[in-house]
Design a protein around this motif. Sequence first.
Motif, PDB file in Angstrom:
ATOM      1  N   THR A 161       0.931  -0.850  -0.192  1.00  0.00           N
ATOM      2  CA  THR A 161      -0.125  -0.213   0.053  1.00  0.00           C
ATOM      3  C   THR A 161       0.876   1.118   0.249  1.00  0.00           C
ATOM      4  OG1 THR A 161       0.034  -0.246   2.507  1.00  0.00           O
ATOM      5  CG2 THR A 161      -2.541  -0.784   1.243  1.00  0.00           C
ATOM      6  N   ALA A 162       1.300   1.298  -0.226  1.00  0.00           N
ATOM      7  CA  ALA A 162       3.066   2.320  -0.562  1.00  0.00           C
ATOM      8  C   ALA A 162       3.550   3.163   0.586  1.00  0.00           C
ATOM      9  CB  ALA A 162       1.914   3.648  -1.294  1.00  0.00           C
ATOM     10  N   CYS A 163       3.547   4.168   0.367  1.00  0.00           N
ATOM     11  CA  CYS A 163       4.054   5.076   1.903  1.00  0.00           C
ATOM     12  C   CYS A 163       3.534   4.123   3.339  1.00  0.00           C
ATOM     13  CB  CYS A 163       4.478   6.028   2.069  1.00  0.00           C
ATOM     14  SG  CYS A 163       5.446   6.877   0.099  1.00  0.00           S
ATOM     15  N   ALA A 164       2.411   3.592   2.967  1.00  0.00           N
ATOM     16  CA  ALA A 164       1.471   2.991   4.140  1.00  0.00           C
ATOM     17  C   ALA A 164       2.007   1.461   4.037  1.00  0.00           C
ATOM     18  CB  ALA A 164       0.048   3.116   3.899  1.00  0.00           C
ATOM     19  N   SER A 165       2.286   0.394   3.783  1.00  0.00           N
ATOM     20  CA  SER A 165       2.436  -0.952   3.289  1.00  0.00           C
ATOM     21  C   SER A 165       2.679  -1.592   4.443  1.00  0.00           C
ATOM     22  CB  SER A 165       3.415  -1.476   2.799  1.00  0.00           C
ATOM     23  OG  SER A 165       3.334  -1.224   1.246  1.00  0.00           O
ATOM     24  N   HIS A 303       3.366  11.396   9.812  1.00  0.00           N
ATOM     25  CA  HIS A 303       3.607  10.201   8.767  1.00  0.00           C
ATOM     26  C   HIS A 303       4.140  11.520   8.476  1.00  0.00           C
ATOM     27  CE1 HIS A 303       3.216   8.488   4.871  1.00  0.00           C
ATOM     28  NE2 HIS A 303       3.616   9.504   4.267  1.00  0.00           N
ATOM     29  N   THR A 305       5.841  14.330   5.627  1.00  0.00           N
ATOM     30  CA  THR A 305       6.673  13.286   5.091  1.00  0.00           C
ATOM     31  C   THR A 305       7.456  15.115   4.521  1.00  0.00           C
ATOM     32  OG1 THR A 305       5.131  14.282   3.310  1.00  0.00           O
ATOM     33  CG2 THR A 305       5.348  12.275   3.433  1.00  0.00           C
ATOM     34  N   ILE A 339       9.825   4.803   1.947  1.00  0.00           N
ATOM     35  CA  ILE A 339       8.368   3.887   1.415  1.00  0.00           C
ATOM     36  C   ILE A 339       7.845   3.219   1.626  1.00  0.00           C
ATOM     37  CG2 ILE A 339       7.994   3.936  -0.910  1.00  0.00           C
ATOM     38  CD1 ILE A 339       9.776   6.475  -0.348  1.00  0.00           C
ATOM     39  N   THR A 340       8.259   1.607   1.012  1.00  0.00           N
ATOM     40  CA  THR A 340       7.043   0.574   2.139  1.00  0.00           C
ATOM     41  C   THR A 340       7.734   0.383   3.411  1.00  0.00           C
ATOM     42  OG1 THR A 340       8.521  -1.060   1.107  1.00  0.00           O
ATOM     43  CG2 THR A 340       6.648  -0.844  -0.111  1.00  0.00           C
ATOM     44  N   SER A 393       0.699   6.713   8.890  1.00  0.00           N
ATOM     45  CA  SER A 393       0.708   6.262   7.774  1.00  0.00           C
ATOM     46  C   SER A 393       0.495   6.925   6.202  1.00  0.00           C
ATOM     47  CB  SER A 393       1.308   4.958   7.962  1.00  0.00           C
ATOM     48  OG  SER A 393       2.429   4.936   8.935  1.00  0.00           O
ATOM     49  N   GLY A 395      -0.420   6.704   1.848  1.00  0.00           N
ATOM     50  CA  GLY A 395       0.194   6.485   0.867  1.00  0.00           C
ATOM     51  C   GLY A 395      -0.623   6.892  -0.246  1.00  0.00           C
TER      52      GLY A 395
END
Length: 408
Positions: A161-165, A303, A305, A339-340, A393, A395
């Motif tokens: 789930t992209a950056c929420a993986s 989160h 960023t 990222i992941t 998180s 994504g």
Amino acid sequence: MRRAAAVAVTGVGMVTPAGSDARSTWEGMCQGTARAATDPELEGLPVDFSCRADTFDAEQVLGRRHTWRVGRFIQMAVAAAREAVRDAELDRDAWCAERVGVVIGASGNDDATLGPAWERVLSGRYASVSPTLIPRSAANMAAGEVSLDLGITGPGLSVQTACASGATAISTARDLLRSGACDIVLAGGTGVGNGRMSSVSFNNMSALSRRTWSPEAASRPFDADRDGFVLGEGSAILVLEDERHARARRAPIRSYLAGAALTSEAHHHIAPTPDGSGAARAIEMALTAADLSPRDIDHVNAHGTSTPMNDLAEARALRRVFGAPPPVTAPKSVLGHSITAAGAIEAALTVLTLFHQKIPPTANLDRLDPEIDLDIVTKAPRSQPLHAAISNSFGFGGQNAILVFTAP
């Protein structure tokens, strides 16, 4: 049907730019020194800096043959999983391997593996492409190799789930435990986000900081002068257990995973809902799952960023839910964005924050954005009573993953 027990966090393992294990990472976070620096692997690119896990020596930890056989994102996951199992004081000869699961957020196919292979294919040197290319780079092989390394024969899952993986993996592990499918789950994320292709693509998206003259000051969440995130790498794995199982073996309990929520915003392919309503809904759902109210939360691991749009949307979400949000920290200011792996690393840091009763500082916050009204911990760690905390998180694709932890 038996009543679901609480989910205990009994072990933490980490590999990050701040250190090659959980202890050194925690100490580095408390120092609050950003780890971004010029990256030789990115030489010649418009953005030539990142946060690398330079202290991690894969050969020393895993051995030469194992290191050669798997990609870097897998190497870090195996190392973090081994540490988490040691920290949980688990005896691999005593556990029921069929009742142990592995869930890891990973993207796989890192530049270091695929780049040279593509060059060989494009030049017609097909026979020189390694037969290990796929198994050393496929995303599911992080979970697969951890299971193989530790002799785990229960569910093995990879989530993306992209950056929420990484956070999504931890939430998924909670479901496995609460359903009764497992007694123990190793869950987290791993990622090598600082490859050449990633740097070029994110830069062309205007997502990266371009502060090439001062990389160490580039990641600055919630600061008025933020201009994008800094790429990073790392891994974090948590050992999650059914509380009854943990107490029966007298395991060390670091914290509890009290609640979680996974949502989609259905707003934009890469941008968050500007008013923060999408993230706010996810936070509210996670608090409901934990049977807690906003006033019960003592800390937010953001989160954060360091991009103009995302930080503002997250701040608005926190104001929507909490009114006056509790103290906030943003680990990407120190570690960059892996990222992941990011959601898992930040979940692990939230666990350690509750365990140590101390909030690590956010780096590079010199001038708070006037549109962001948050109590952000800066300059030095802040010690205070901490009973419950959330880890946020988010994504691409509007993926939200919120985790709620409580102190033991």
